[in-house]
Design a protein around this motif. Structure first.
Motif, mmCIF file in Angstrom:
data_model
loop_
_atom_site.group_PDB
_atom_site.id
_atom_site.type_symbol
_atom_site.label_atom_id
_atom_site.label_comp_id
_atom_site.label_asym_id
_atom_site.label_seq_id
_atom_site.Cartn_x
_atom_site.Cartn_y
_atom_site.Cartn_z
ATOM 1 N N ALA A 29 31.092 25.764 58.344
ATOM 2 C CA ALA A 29 32.470 25.881 59.105
ATOM 3 C C ALA A 29 32.446 24.034 59.504
ATOM 4 O O ALA A 29 33.721 23.651 60.050
ATOM 5 C CB ALA A 29 32.838 26.612 60.026
ATOM 6 N N ASP A 30 31.270 23.883 60.901
ATOM 7 C CA ASP A 30 31.374 22.020 61.517
ATOM 8 C C ASP A 30 31.120 21.614 60.205
ATOM 9 O O ASP A 30 31.580 20.386 60.896
ATOM 10 C CB ASP A 30 30.125 22.466 63.235
ATOM 11 C CG ASP A 30 28.992 23.337 62.087
ATOM 12 O OD1 ASP A 30 28.075 23.039 60.936
ATOM 13 O OD2 ASP A 30 27.991 23.426 63.021
ATOM 14 N N GLY A 43 30.541 27.729 52.366
ATOM 15 C CA GLY A 43 30.598 28.647 54.052
ATOM 16 C C GLY A 43 29.364 28.795 54.469
ATOM 17 O O GLY A 43 28.447 29.517 55.686
ATOM 18 N N HIS A 44 28.368 29.499 53.560
ATOM 19 C CA HIS A 44 26.970 30.001 54.250
ATOM 20 C C HIS A 44 27.966 31.176 54.737
ATOM 21 O O HIS A 44 27.733 32.321 54.152
ATOM 22 C CB HIS A 44 26.648 29.266 55.115
ATOM 23 C CG HIS A 44 25.730 27.887 54.068
ATOM 24 N ND1 HIS A 44 24.132 28.097 53.292
ATOM 25 C CD2 HIS A 44 25.945 26.796 54.021
ATOM 26 C CE1 HIS A 44 24.363 26.648 52.989
ATOM 27 N NE2 HIS A 44 25.066 26.193 53.318
ATOM 28 N N SER A 45 28.120 31.608 55.465
ATOM 29 C CA SER A 45 28.697 32.950 56.365
ATOM 30 C C SER A 45 30.073 31.842 56.665
ATOM 31 O O SER A 45 30.195 31.236 56.889
ATOM 32 C CB SER A 45 28.171 33.347 57.660
ATOM 33 O OG SER A 45 28.255 32.463 58.863
ATOM 34 N N LEU A 46 31.426 33.119 56.760
ATOM 35 C CA LEU A 46 32.555 32.401 57.284
ATOM 36 C C LEU A 46 32.918 33.531 58.710
ATOM 37 O O LEU A 46 32.312 34.793 58.697
ATOM 38 C CB LEU A 46 33.487 33.035 56.035
ATOM 39 C CG LEU A 46 33.225 32.698 54.319
ATOM 40 C CD1 LEU A 46 34.015 33.515 53.393
ATOM 41 C CD2 LEU A 46 32.796 31.232 54.662
ATOM 42 N N GLY A 47 33.564 32.507 58.864
ATOM 43 C CA GLY A 47 34.165 33.147 59.984
ATOM 44 C C GLY A 47 35.409 34.729 60.356
ATOM 45 O O GLY A 47 34.840 35.303 61.009
ATOM 46 N N ARG A 48 36.120 34.238 59.351
ATOM 47 C CA ARG A 48 37.335 35.973 59.214
ATOM 48 C C ARG A 48 36.363 36.947 59.105
ATOM 49 O O ARG A 48 37.064 37.852 59.428
ATOM 50 C CB ARG A 48 38.301 35.214 58.217
ATOM 51 C CG ARG A 48 39.376 34.389 59.148
ATOM 52 C CD ARG A 48 40.315 34.221 58.026
ATOM 53 N NE ARG A 48 41.293 33.126 57.745
ATOM 54 C CZ ARG A 48 42.841 33.508 59.019
ATOM 55 N NH1 ARG A 48 42.137 34.478 60.540
ATOM 56 N NH2 ARG A 48 43.415 32.798 59.143
ATOM 57 N N ASN A 49 35.308 37.090 58.218
ATOM 58 C CA ASN A 49 34.808 37.548 57.910
ATOM 59 C C ASN A 49 33.664 38.851 59.058
ATOM 60 O O ASN A 49 33.936 39.637 59.385
ATOM 61 C CB ASN A 49 33.994 37.736 57.077
ATOM 62 C CG ASN A 49 32.970 38.948 56.529
ATOM 63 O OD1 ASN A 49 33.296 39.553 55.823
ATOM 64 N ND2 ASN A 49 31.654 38.979 56.114
ATOM 65 N N ILE A 103 37.919 29.689 62.103
ATOM 66 C CA ILE A 103 38.038 29.749 61.041
ATOM 67 C C ILE A 103 38.396 27.964 60.704
ATOM 68 O O ILE A 103 39.731 28.054 59.708
ATOM 69 C CB ILE A 103 39.053 31.132 61.988
ATOM 70 C CG1 ILE A 103 37.764 31.948 61.926
ATOM 71 C CG2 ILE A 103 40.081 31.109 60.552
ATOM 72 C CD1 ILE A 103 39.170 33.431 62.616
ATOM 73 N N GLU A 104 39.555 27.778 61.882
ATOM 74 C CA GLU A 104 40.510 26.465 61.897
ATOM 75 C C GLU A 104 40.158 25.331 60.936
ATOM 76 O O GLU A 104 40.375 24.595 60.285
ATOM 77 C CB GLU A 104 40.754 25.925 63.282
ATOM 78 C CG GLU A 104 42.099 24.589 63.551
ATOM 79 C CD GLU A 104 42.842 24.835 61.945
ATOM 80 O OE1 GLU A 104 42.976 24.362 61.245
ATOM 81 O OE2 GLU A 104 43.648 25.834 61.344
ATOM 82 N N TRP A 121 36.190 35.054 50.818
ATOM 83 C CA TRP A 121 37.092 33.522 51.452
ATOM 84 C C TRP A 121 39.422 34.324 50.844
ATOM 85 O O TRP A 121 39.725 33.102 51.233
ATOM 86 C CB TRP A 121 36.697 32.553 49.614
ATOM 87 C CG TRP A 121 36.142 31.396 49.831
ATOM 88 C CD1 TRP A 121 34.640 31.761 49.528
ATOM 89 C CD2 TRP A 121 35.936 30.838 52.237
ATOM 90 N NE1 TRP A 121 34.258 30.961 50.318
ATOM 91 C CE2 TRP A 121 34.708 30.422 51.089
ATOM 92 C CE3 TRP A 121 36.514 30.539 52.128
ATOM 93 C CZ2 TRP A 121 34.258 29.109 52.604
ATOM 94 C CZ3 TRP A 121 36.736 29.424 53.282
ATOM 95 C CH2 TRP A 121 34.810 28.549 52.867
ATOM 96 N N GLY A 122 39.371 35.350 50.263
ATOM 97 C CA GLY A 122 40.244 35.445 50.010
ATOM 98 C C GLY A 122 41.047 35.814 50.915
ATOM 99 O O GLY A 122 42.268 36.235 51.532
ATOM 100 N N LEU A 123 40.572 35.762 52.390
ATOM 101 C CA LEU A 123 40.753 36.467 53.614
ATOM 102 C C LEU A 123 41.546 35.258 54.225
ATOM 103 O O LEU A 123 42.085 35.163 55.777
ATOM 104 C CB LEU A 123 39.548 37.341 54.711
ATOM 105 C CG LEU A 123 39.174 38.016 54.312
ATOM 106 C CD1 LEU A 123 37.922 38.418 55.233
ATOM 107 C CD2 LEU A 123 40.326 38.991 54.387
ATOM 108 N N TYR A 124 41.191 34.075 54.053
ATOM 109 C CA TYR A 124 41.740 32.868 54.137
ATOM 110 C C TYR A 124 43.514 32.734 53.783
ATOM 111 O O TYR A 124 43.484 32.375 52.559
ATOM 112 C CB TYR A 124 40.956 31.946 54.106
ATOM 113 C CG TYR A 124 39.936 32.160 55.207
ATOM 114 C CD1 TYR A 124 39.400 30.987 56.284
ATOM 115 C CD2 TYR A 124 38.813 32.771 54.910
ATOM 116 C CE1 TYR A 124 38.391 31.132 56.916
ATOM 117 C CE2 TYR A 124 37.253 32.714 55.412
ATOM 118 C CZ TYR A 124 37.553 31.950 56.513
ATOM 119 O OH TYR A 124 36.741 32.103 56.762
ATOM 120 N N ASP A 125 43.898 31.763 54.849
ATOM 121 C CA ASP A 125 45.483 31.619 54.018
ATOM 122 C C ASP A 125 45.757 30.442 53.017
ATOM 123 O O ASP A 125 46.160 30.054 52.546
ATOM 124 C CB ASP A 125 46.019 30.754 55.445
ATOM 125 C CG ASP A 125 45.802 31.936 56.789
ATOM 126 O OD1 ASP A 125 46.453 32.527 56.802
ATOM 127 O OD2 ASP A 125 45.582 30.907 58.517
#
Length: 1071
Positions: free
Chosen positions: A315-316, A336-342, A368-369, A393-397
């Motif tokens: 993310a960063d 992404g490697h690992s995702l914040g929403r997950n 997440i932003e 990724w389906g969790l993202y806006d």
């Protein structure tokens, strides 16, 4: 409560001790809390501790309970714990209910957004075409065939591309990154991602057509880490010669480039890096521009070689890549490697922390932003598995699988999407270097090297890998098959369930040993609480099941030891296991397969795809310890199955090689929409080179204490040659005829004499022709400093107040009070107002527009250069920079944005109307009639993303306007554009702000420029409409302390402004 075995132990202990039930305790407590004759803490825990339950504290309490001999005290403590466990379960259910409601609302919003987007776009399709789209969507539910068909349509990257000579930028910001002796497992930030990006950089640099690969990371000069992390550059591969032995060029190859940002002497974990990302962006941008020019001289025929792609990892780095992509107008790729929403979803399900606590600990909302912004800007998102696309990724806006298919179908037909976009998701499994892997022949005999270690049969000592005896010393019988688990001691890795499965399965214990390679440690007490807890549990379980002589758990190993550990397990005919609760990919499974190890792996995540490709083992439910034990027992006991899995792994392992990964990667990237900076108005590079060379020469003179009188106004260089020549000769005489200094002076004088006659001749011609004073190019090219006034001071009606004019006048007065600074400095005005109102303001203050070198108007959607041909049309009217317009138009859909914003705002009782006076081709402006009902920026941005619209929106002018501009446009990005376009370094810019402003105000504070904040000047800004309560905070954007940010509260006067500017220069001089 699955996964919390100690809680089950509490409950069993309570039952065994004959303690009363919670209900009985509660009734008794209601009658009297002190009748029992001893302290009853029920009221205390219910009324005082009920809001602060901590499982770690519970674990400590349980240890005290176990040690308590007094039965009365023991019963009391068990009662306390029962209440606390009851509350923990209640709190968990409450959090799950709140999260379920939040997810339900989000799904409803997403479905509404998808329906509205589809309805808006359906107007362009005929009835037959609408039917075709529906049919295509139904067929696209077979993703494997669809993926293969789409990929087969793309020209595969091959040796035919070796003449391309492309430049690739990779970014991996956090952790400790170096090419050799990687300290993997040192902390949670230095893990598999570090290894992946380093190997990816190396592998890409070896591909045909790739000239140079730069891997950007943070420079760290802390005494807590090795000195190598402070080196600005590290070579990974030398590209001096290509595969055919030809000279490739001095800058070819792969390099780690370390960019300083934040505190220079501190190693920061990734959660603390967010406020310093803008500074990293500016440093990386400077390097890219320098490298593009160097590569242009080497391989570009004198034209800059821009990055082919900028690839952010995590993310960063995705946030950084998005800003760099916008500043340079080049394609961006994200992994992404690992995702914040997950992660947020998993932490909420655990029930240990509230959403607020999670955000405070992990800065999860800022992460997440950053991921959402990365989706906005990415052409391509690379995932390891299809599960990552659909379930994470389906969790993202910013990503909707169904809407993405609709948009793709329209794009194939050439039908407009009204500015709606979705990034393309592709599955490319990570690669692996198999060059050091030696395929071992199957043999039924005892391996000779193992005999050497154990000393059986009187064998003589022989050299073996040092890590082998370190592992084998734990085993009573080292010849038994070795079950190998290799991971950090993280609760998510589920090591304790594996150990329990091994300990409770007697046939498995009799047939095999277990090796747990759990990172490196010196002292468990010095480890993080999570890792320490896992290791402590492992040691206790080994003791509980009496597994001494059966389980290895070495304290240390090097990264170079890992292949040898795999090889040791394979020699014993062992099995590799990954029992993680969820595994995003599972690179260790591929490494194990390459060394001939069958696998047992979790069925959650990436291992499913790996198993489908390799078919070299068994998948299990990670929560089912019996299934884990049965799968391991099956593989170690059935030798035919073991050999079959081993051969299957070797047969298909080439699918995961680095060359295969890079070939697919470059094929996908080549299919993106290629773009790079293109200027409609050419700037003669030879003229720039002469001026830069002359500027360097003058700098050399100043460093020698020589003073030259240089007037850089307009398009001429008016030198006082006689005076300068005398000055130079005087200095030479004082230095005693230093030959080196004499040569330097001669070179400088030759350059001056060569250029000045041409400039003076040009001036004479202009005077003779009596032409107006208009520069061909902006004066920014020759400015050594730029003072940017970005004060957002407006009255309640959104009109600029007199303080804005006062600040402009006092800044001018401060800079012009110093003759030397005045000669090398320029001014820019950055505002949310359109150009018409900006000119009216300057006219009101009797300020000449040509006093400014640049005007950044309409929140950064337009840039003007007063008094230049660049911004004068054929009719002689003032116009915006056309190059900037083409620079920011990426993913801009004016009509779709205008229609959607009006619908969203007016449907939520916040009436708005279009402000035509403030609109332009790249800015949609609305008047906000009722500010109390206006929705926050992040709420509106979420709804726009759900509808596939990518843009930058802000409230401005005292919250009276809502303006929407292209994604790549902003006032801060406009400053980076000036750097890219005209070469004015960001480190030489001074941005002057108030202590509040428009909602894009925070973006202007951080970066490598100097910021002067004038406190108490602005009464009211728009920042209250920026974020909702659950969003990230201001401290996640702006550093608490930075030498680049200076405050002044001495009012609006030139002396105070000059004092602050000098303080900023002095504070940064030692950086």
């Amino acid at each position: 409560m699955a996964g919390n075995e100690w809680i089950n132990g509490y409950l069993e202990a309570i039952l065994d001790s004959g303690a009363v039930t919670v209900a009985e305790d509660h009734r008794a407590a209601a009658v009297s809390l002190t009748d029992r004759g001893h302290f009853n803490p029920t009221k205390y825990f219910v009324e005082e501790v009920v809001t602060g339950v901590d499982e770690t504290d519970l674990h400590r309490t349980w240890l005290k309970v176990v040690a308590t001999r007094n039965s009365r005290e023991r019963s009391s403590r068990l009662e306390n714990m029962c209440w606390r466990i009851w509350h923990l379960a209640r709190k968990k259910k409450q959090l799950e209910l709140e999260d379920a409601q939040r997810l339900a609302n989000r799904r409803w919003e997403q479905e509404l957004g998808r329906r509205e987007a589809t309805e808006d776009m359906s107007e362009d399709l005929s009835e037959g075409e609408k039917g075709d789209v529906v049919g295509e969507l139904a067929q696209s539910e077979t993703p494997k065939k669809k993926l293969q068909r789409n990929f087969s349509d793309l020209p595969v990257w091959s040796d035919d591309n070796k003449e391309k000579k492309i430049y690739i930028v990779l970014i991996s910001l956090h952790g400790l990154v170096r090419g050799e002796n990687m300290e993997l497992g040192r902390d949670s930030d230095t893990g598999g991602q570090v290894k992946y990006v380093v190997e990816l950089a190396r592998a890409l640099s070896m591909m045909p057509g790739v000239y140079r690969v730069d891997l950007f990371t943070r420079q760290i000069t802390s005494p807590d880490v090795d000195w190598s992390y402070g080196e600005p550059t590290e070579m990974l591969t030398s590209g001096s010669y290509d595969a055919e032995g030809n000279d490739a060029g001095e800058s070819a190859g792969a390099y780690i480039i370390r960019i300083p940002c934040g505190p220079r002497d501190k190693y920061l974990r990734k959660e603390l890096l967010w406020p310093y990302l803008q500074e990293f962006v500016d440093g990386a941008l400077s390097h890219i521009l320098n490298m593009s020019r160097v590569l242009g001289e080497q391989i570009g025929g004198g034209h800059p070689v821009w990055p082919y792609v900028i690839h952010g990892h995590y993310a960063d780095a995705g946030d950084v890549a998005a800003l760099l992509s916008g500043a340079l107008n080049v394609p961006m790729v994200l992994t992404g490697h690992s995702l914040g929403r997950n992660k947020l979803e998993q932490l909420i399900k655990q029930g240990r922390q509230s959403r607020e606590d999670i955000n405070a600990t992990y800065k999860i909302m800022r992460r997440i932003e950053a991921e959402e912004l990365s989706l906005d800007a990415s052409e391509l998102v690379i995932t390891s598995t299809r599960q990552e696309i659909e379930e994470q990724w389906g969790l993202y806006d910013g990503f909707d699988v169904k809407l993405e298919k609709v948009l793709r179908a329209r794009a194939r037909r050439g039908v407009s999407c009204h500015g709606r976009y979705m990034p393309r998701m592709v599955v490319i499994p990570p690669g692996m270097d198999f060059s050091n892997v030696v395929v071992q022949e199957d043999s039924n005999e005892v391996d000779g090297e193992l005999v050497q270690i154990t000393g059986a049969d009187g064998a003589s000592p022989r050299s073996v890998p040092p890590i082998w005896p370190e592992v084998m010393r734990f085993f009573t019988n080292p010849h038994k098959p070795m079950i190998l688990a290799l991971s950090r001691p993280d609760p998510k890795k589920n090591i304790t369930t594996l150990l329990k499965a091994f300990g409770e399965c007697r046939p498995l214990r009799e047939l095999a040993n277990l090796a747990l390679i759990m990172g490196n440690r010196d002292d468990i007490d010095e480890m993080s609480s999570g890792n320490a807890s896992v290791l402590t549990t492992v040691l206790k379980m080994i003791d509980k099941y009496d597994l001494y002589g059966l389980v290895a758990y070495p304290k240390h190993h090097k990264q170079s030891d890992v292949p040898e550990i795999y090889r040791l397990a394979a020699k014993t005919k062992g099995v590799f296991i990954n029992p993680a609760l969820v595994e995003p990919f599972g690179l260790t499974l591929i490494e194990a397969a390459a060394h001939g190890l069958p696998m047992v792996a979790t069925r959650n995540g990436g291992p499913v795809d790996i198993h489908r490709a390799l078919n070299n083992g068994l998948l299990v439910d990670p929560h089912d310890q019996k299934a884990i034990a049965d799968a391991l027992l099956k593989l170690v006991s059935e030798k035919n199955l073991w050999h079959e899995c081993r051969k299957n792994g070797w047969r298909n392992i080439n699918l995961f090689s680095w060359p295969e990964h890079c070939r697919t990667y470059l094929t996908r990237v080549a299919a993106c929409r290629m773009r790079h900076p293109q200027w409609q108005t050419d700037t003669p590079m030879d003229e720039l080179a002469v001026e830069e060379s002359l500027g360097d020469s003058l700098k050399d003179v100043q460093e020698s204490s020589l003073r030259l009188s240089v007037d850089g106004e307009k398009n001429s260089l008016d030198f006082s040659l006689d005076h300068n020549q005398a000055e130079l000769e005087k200095v030479v005489a004082e230095k005693g005829g230093d030959p080196e200094l004499q040569d330097q002076v001669k070179r400088i004088l030759n350059k001056i004499k060569k250029q000045v006659p041409d400039a003076q001749s040009e001036n004479r011609n202009q005077n003779q022709e009596n032409l107006p004073s208009i520069n061909k190019y902006p004066r920014l090219r020759r400015r050594r400093r730029l003072f940017v006034i970005a004060l957002d001071s407006y009255d309640p009606m959104g009109k600029p107040d007199k303080k804005m004019l006062m600040v402009i006048q006092e800044v001018f007065k401060a800079i012009r009070s110093d003759d030397q600074m005045s000669r090398i400095s320029g001014f820019a005005l950055s505002t949310a107002m359109p150009i018409s109102e900006t000119l009216e303001l300057l006219k009101l203050g009797k300020i000449q527009v040509t006093d400014f070198d640049a005007l950044i108007c309409s929140s950064g959607s337009e840039v003007y250069y007063p008094g230049t041909l660049q911004c004068t049309d054929s009719a002689g009217k003032f116009c915006a920079d056309p190059d900037y317009a083409t620079h920011i138009e990426y993913r801009w859909g004016y009509d779709g944005v205008k229609r959607t914003i009006a619908k969203l705002m007016n449907s939520q009782d916040c009436s708005v109307e279009e402000d035509l006076k403030s609109c332009n081709a790249y800015c949609v402006s609305f008047l906000v009639k009722d500010q109390s009902k206006a929705k926050q920026v992040d709420d509106l941005r979420q709804k726009l993303r759900m509808r596939g619209l990518r843009c930058h929106l802000m409230y401005c002018r005292n919250s009276t306007r809502l303006q929407v501009i292209p994604l790549l446009a902003s006032r801060s990005q406009a400053l980076r554009y000036l750097f890219v376009r005209w070469g004015l370094s960001l480190t030489n810019m001074y941005v002057i702000l108030g202590d509040r402003g428009d909602t894009d105000y925070e973006e202007l504070i951080s970066g490598s420029h100097k910021t002067v904040i004038m406190k108490g000047i602005i009464e009211k800004g728009s920042e209250g409409l920026l974020r909702t309560s659950g969003s990230y905070q201001k401290e996640d954007i702006i550093p608490d302390e930075s030498p680049l940010i200076v405050y002044t509260d001495e009012g609006i006067n030139s002396e105070a402004i000059m004092k602050a500017l000098k303080a900023a220069s002095k504070a940064t001089s030692g950086m």
